[in-house]
Motif scaffolding. Structure first.
Motif, short mmCIF file in Angstrom:
data_model
loop_
_atom_site.label_atom_id
_atom_site.label_comp_id
_atom_site.label_asym_id
_atom_site.label_seq_id
_atom_site.Cartn_x
_atom_site.Cartn_y
_atom_site.Cartn_z
N GLY A 15 0.80 -1.23 0.00
CA GLY A 15 0.00 0.00 0.00
C GLY A 15 0.82 1.27 0.00
N ASP A 16 2.08 1.20 0.43
CA ASP A 16 2.98 2.36 0.42
C ASP A 16 3.83 2.40 -0.85
N GLU A 17 3.49 1.57 -1.83
CA GLU A 17 4.22 1.47 -3.10
C GLU A 17 5.65 0.95 -2.90
N LYS A 18 5.90 0.25 -1.79
CA LYS A 18 7.19 -0.39 -1.55
C LYS A 18 7.14 -1.79 -2.14
N SER A 19 8.27 -2.22 -2.69
CA SER A 19 8.33 -3.53 -3.33
C SER A 19 8.32 -4.65 -2.30
N LEU A 20 7.36 -5.56 -2.46
CA LEU A 20 7.30 -6.76 -1.63
C LEU A 20 8.20 -7.85 -2.20
N GLN A 21 8.23 -7.91 -3.53
CA GLN A 21 9.03 -8.91 -4.22
C GLN A 21 9.14 -8.51 -5.68
N THR A 22 10.21 -8.95 -6.34
CA THR A 22 10.43 -8.66 -7.75
C THR A 22 10.51 -9.97 -8.52
N ALA A 23 9.87 -10.00 -9.68
CA ALA A 23 9.95 -11.15 -10.58
C ALA A 23 10.70 -10.70 -11.83
N PRO A 24 11.97 -11.11 -11.97
CA PRO A 24 12.75 -10.70 -13.15
C PRO A 24 12.63 -11.70 -14.29
N MET A 25 13.09 -11.28 -15.45
CA MET A 25 13.27 -12.15 -16.61
C MET A 25 12.00 -12.90 -17.03
N ILE A 26 10.91 -12.20 -17.15
CA ILE A 26 9.67 -12.79 -17.65
C ILE A 26 9.66 -12.62 -19.17
N SER A 27 9.32 -13.68 -19.89
CA SER A 27 9.40 -13.65 -21.35
C SER A 27 8.02 -13.63 -21.99
N PRO A 28 7.86 -12.82 -23.04
CA PRO A 28 6.61 -12.85 -23.81
C PRO A 28 6.67 -13.94 -24.88
N ILE A 29 5.53 -14.29 -25.42
CA ILE A 29 5.47 -15.23 -26.54
C ILE A 29 4.68 -14.54 -27.65
N PRO A 30 5.34 -14.15 -28.76
CA PRO A 30 6.76 -14.23 -29.09
C PRO A 30 7.54 -13.05 -28.51
N ASP A 31 8.87 -13.11 -28.60
CA ASP A 31 9.71 -12.04 -28.06
C ASP A 31 10.00 -10.95 -29.10
N ILE A 32 9.72 -11.22 -30.37
CA ILE A 32 9.80 -10.21 -31.42
C ILE A 32 8.37 -9.97 -31.90
N ILE A 33 7.95 -8.71 -31.84
CA ILE A 33 6.54 -8.39 -32.12
C ILE A 33 6.45 -7.43 -33.30
N PRO A 34 5.97 -7.91 -34.45
CA PRO A 34 5.77 -7.02 -35.60
C PRO A 34 4.61 -6.05 -35.33
N PRO A 35 4.50 -4.99 -36.12
CA PRO A 35 3.37 -4.07 -35.96
C PRO A 35 2.03 -4.81 -36.06
N ASN A 36 1.07 -4.39 -35.27
CA ASN A 36 -0.29 -4.93 -35.25
C ASN A 36 -0.35 -6.39 -34.82
N GLU A 37 0.65 -6.87 -34.12
CA GLU A 37 0.67 -8.25 -33.63
C GLU A 37 0.49 -8.23 -32.11
N THR A 38 0.12 -9.38 -31.56
CA THR A 38 -0.10 -9.53 -30.12
C THR A 38 0.92 -10.49 -29.55
#
Length: 171
Positions: A15-38
């Motif tokens: 609630g004070d905007e302090k970090s409780l935990q961090t999750a690094p290195m999360i990957s999207p699928i795909p990692d290269i996104i052309p225009p108008n793609e999801t």
């Protein structure tokens, strides 16, 4: 010009905007996104530093990206089926099955698949993902099952549509 997602970091905040935990290195699928793609981002994270879920008040997502002329090596999917999950004792209410095919002239060696789950109003309810433990030769095909990560009980029975993406990751 496409965008390459280089890194995604999620901070879980109190609630004070302090970090409780961090999750690094999360990957999207795909990692290269052309225009108008999801792209879909999904991860199952246990907040080990949080004793009471009420402590979590917000999240902050930081995405580092760069421009690229590269295109993602998208793979074809078909025979997609959505069914009730096999594990009723844990939060895996859905199973998505199908076939992935490599239509390219080069071998696909790091295959990532995601399935976006939507309700009848086209609202995104959750995303399942999997990395295949095999490679696909040109024109090769393989069946797959997706049921990870765990999903909230609230979406059980609400999914009416699924959209599947598969690609050969550059990582």
């Amino acid at each position: 010009m496409s965008a390459r997602i280089d890194d995604i970091v999620v901070d879980f905040l109190d609630g004070d905007e302090k970090s409780l935990q961090t999750a690094p290195m999360i990957s999207p699928i795909p990692d290269i996104i052309p225009p108008n793609e999801t792209a879909y981002i999904t991860e199952s994270i246990t907040l080990e530093t949080v004793k009471d879920p009420a402590e979590l008040k917000n999240t902050q997502i930081n995405i580092e990206s760069s421009k690229t002329d590269d295109e993602p090596m998208m793979l074809e999917t078909d025979n997609i089926e959505l069914s009730k999950g096999k594990h009723s004792d844990i939060q895996m209410p859905y199973l998505v099955t199908g076939t992935v095919t490599n239509p390219h002239s080069e071998k696909a060696e790091n295959i990532l698949i995601s399935a976006a789950l939507y309700n009848d109003k086209d609202e995104l309810l959750g995303v399942l993902k999997r990395t295949l433990d095999i490679s696909l030769d040109p024109n090769g095909s393989e069946k797959f099952e997706l049921n990870y990560p765990e999903l909230p009980d609230e979406i059980s029975g609400k999914v009416s549509k699924v959209k599947v993406k598969a690609y050969n990751s550059s990582y």
